[in-house]
Design an enzyme around this catalytic site. Structure first.
Site, PDB file in Angstrom:
ATOM      1  N   GLY A  28      -4.590   4.905 -12.267  1.00  0.00           N
ATOM      2  CA  GLY A  28      -5.335   5.202 -11.044  1.00  0.00           C
ATOM      3  C   GLY A  28      -4.553   5.886  -9.940  1.00  0.00           C
ATOM      4  N   SER A  69       0.829  -1.229   0.000  1.00  0.00           N
ATOM      5  CA  SER A  69       0.000   0.000   0.000  1.00  0.00           C
ATOM      6  C   SER A  69       0.854   1.267   0.000  1.00  0.00           C
ATOM      7  CB  SER A  69      -0.908   0.015   1.233  1.00  0.00           C
ATOM      8  OG  SER A  69      -1.584   1.259   1.294  1.00  0.00           O
ATOM      9  N   LYS A  70       0.433   2.226  -0.814  1.00  0.00           N
ATOM     10  CA  LYS A  70       1.119   3.517  -0.868  1.00  0.00           C
ATOM     11  C   LYS A  70       0.494   4.518   0.115  1.00  0.00           C
ATOM     12  CE  LYS A  70       2.051   3.032  -5.859  1.00  0.00           C
ATOM     13  NZ  LYS A  70       3.459   2.616  -5.833  1.00  0.00           N
ATOM     14  N   LYS A  90     -13.791  -3.814   2.234  1.00  0.00           N
ATOM     15  CA  LYS A  90     -14.628  -2.613   2.147  1.00  0.00           C
ATOM     16  C   LYS A  90     -16.115  -2.881   2.450  1.00  0.00           C
ATOM     17  CE  LYS A  90     -11.623  -0.200  -1.108  1.00  0.00           C
ATOM     18  NZ  LYS A  90     -11.513   0.566  -2.337  1.00  0.00           N
ATOM     19  N   THR A 148      -8.966  -1.335   2.672  1.00  0.00           N
ATOM     20  CA  THR A 148      -8.746  -1.747   1.291  1.00  0.00           C
ATOM     21  C   THR A 148      -9.130  -3.217   1.120  1.00  0.00           C
ATOM     22  OG1 THR A 148      -7.176  -1.655  -0.537  1.00  0.00           O
ATOM     23  CG2 THR A 148      -6.233  -2.124   1.619  1.00  0.00           C
ATOM     24  N   ASP A 180     -13.853   6.903  -2.604  1.00  0.00           N
ATOM     25  CA  ASP A 180     -13.314   6.454  -3.895  1.00  0.00           C
ATOM     26  C   ASP A 180     -13.921   7.221  -5.076  1.00  0.00           C
ATOM     27  OD1 ASP A 180     -11.523   4.563  -2.941  1.00  0.00           O
ATOM     28  OD2 ASP A 180     -13.014   2.954  -2.940  1.00  0.00           O
TER      29      ASP A 180
END
Ligand code: ATR
Length: 275
Positions: free
Chosen positions: A239, A15-16, A66, A62, A102
């Site tokens: 994205g 994950s960023k 969700k 994530t 989102d």
């Protein structure tokens, strides 16, 4: 006092989000700590409870949690309810507040960053899973001429069409039905790129004015962006912008401050996408 936040998923190591939120915190001078937490597949709620007990103020959620995040929320925003999924939770004495940023992140990237107006446009959304469901309402709110939802399993596209038809002009389709129409904006909300695959799109749906947007990102162009480029789409985007914008919207929910996103999108690199 440092406030604690986290992204919870499985897997989550890639994950960023920790990097993005650390950058937002630095930029806005907020005293927060943001980490990545791996939740066992059968212990999402317990992992949340543990983080709250440690003083956690909120989380990003994530894959694949969700839907469960939506179910355990004691209050939900309208957009999380429409998506039946939450990617952002905030904790307080009253319980768990669930939101879904989102769709707002996608639209902010398309409209504000990429300067692409949807009004009166032909828009194609590929996919009818959780990722697609989360963006249908915000797309319709931007008044496209028509939103076409196409999916490999046609019945799922039909169900999305029926669920959202009261919000705007929306039709459902299979990929075979799309030939002969040019779309101004084509959004890939399928998970096909994860397997290096591409939904069975017909030729001739892009023009030089089209924007091809992949909600996924990876090293280099995704199979969808490669196809769009070969087919003559004038603009391509992955994205990364959506990822940073949904994070900014979560940060705003938690901290009441809107971080600047442009430098963070640049920092993460958009893998050759034309922005
Ligand atoms: P997510 O939460 O990422 O949307 P999902 O709910 O499992 O995940 O949905 C995955 C979406 O990608 C679906 O629309 C799926 O199509 P089906 O409903 O027909 O399964 C789509 N998808 C995945 N792999 C695909 C492929 N190789 N070609 C076309 N569509 C694909």
């Amino acid at each position: 006092m440092t406030d604690f936040y986290a992204v919870i998923g499985n897997p989550v190591a890639h994950s960023k989000s920790p990097l993005i939120h650390a950058e937002f915190a630095r930029q806005t001078g907020q005293d927060i700590h943001y980490e990545a937490i791996l939740a066992p597949m059968d212990a999402f709620a317990a992992t949340i409870a543990g983080f709250r007990a440690r003083g956690g103020k909120g989380v990003n959620v994530t894959v694949p949690f969700k839907l469960e995040a939506c179910r355990i929320s004691t209050r939900l925003t309208e957009r999380a309810e429409a998506a039946e999924a939450a990617n952002t939770l905030a904790f307080d004495a009253r319980g768990i507040f669930g939101d879904n940023t989102d769709g707002a992140g996608l639209l902010r990237d398309i409209v504000a960053n990429l300067k692409f107006s949807l009004t009166g446009k032909q828009v194609l959304l590929m996919g009818a899973g959780g990722a697609a469901r989360g963006v249908v309402l915000p797309l319709l709110e931007h008044n496209p001429c028509l939103l076409t939802v196409a999916n490999r399993t046609r019945q799922k596209a039909d169900a999305l069409q029926q669920r959202f038809s009261r919000y705007g002009n929306i039709v459902s389709a299979g990929y075979d039905d799309l030939g002969g129409t040019k779309f101004d904006l084509v959004i890939n909300a399928t998970s096909a790129s994860l397997d290096g695959k591409l939904p069975a799109l017909p030729s001739g749906i892009f023009s030089s004015a089209s924007l091809a947007y992949d909600m996924m990102y990876g090293n280099g162009h995704t199979p969808f962006l490669q196809f769009a480029k070969q087919q003559g789409a004038g603009r391509l985007a992955d994205g990364i912008g959506m990822l940073v914008e949904q994070a900014a919207e979560s940060f705003f929910l938690w901290r009441g401050l809107r971080p600047r996103t442009e430098s963070v999108i640049e920092m993460l690199g958009s893998h050759g996408a034309i922005r």
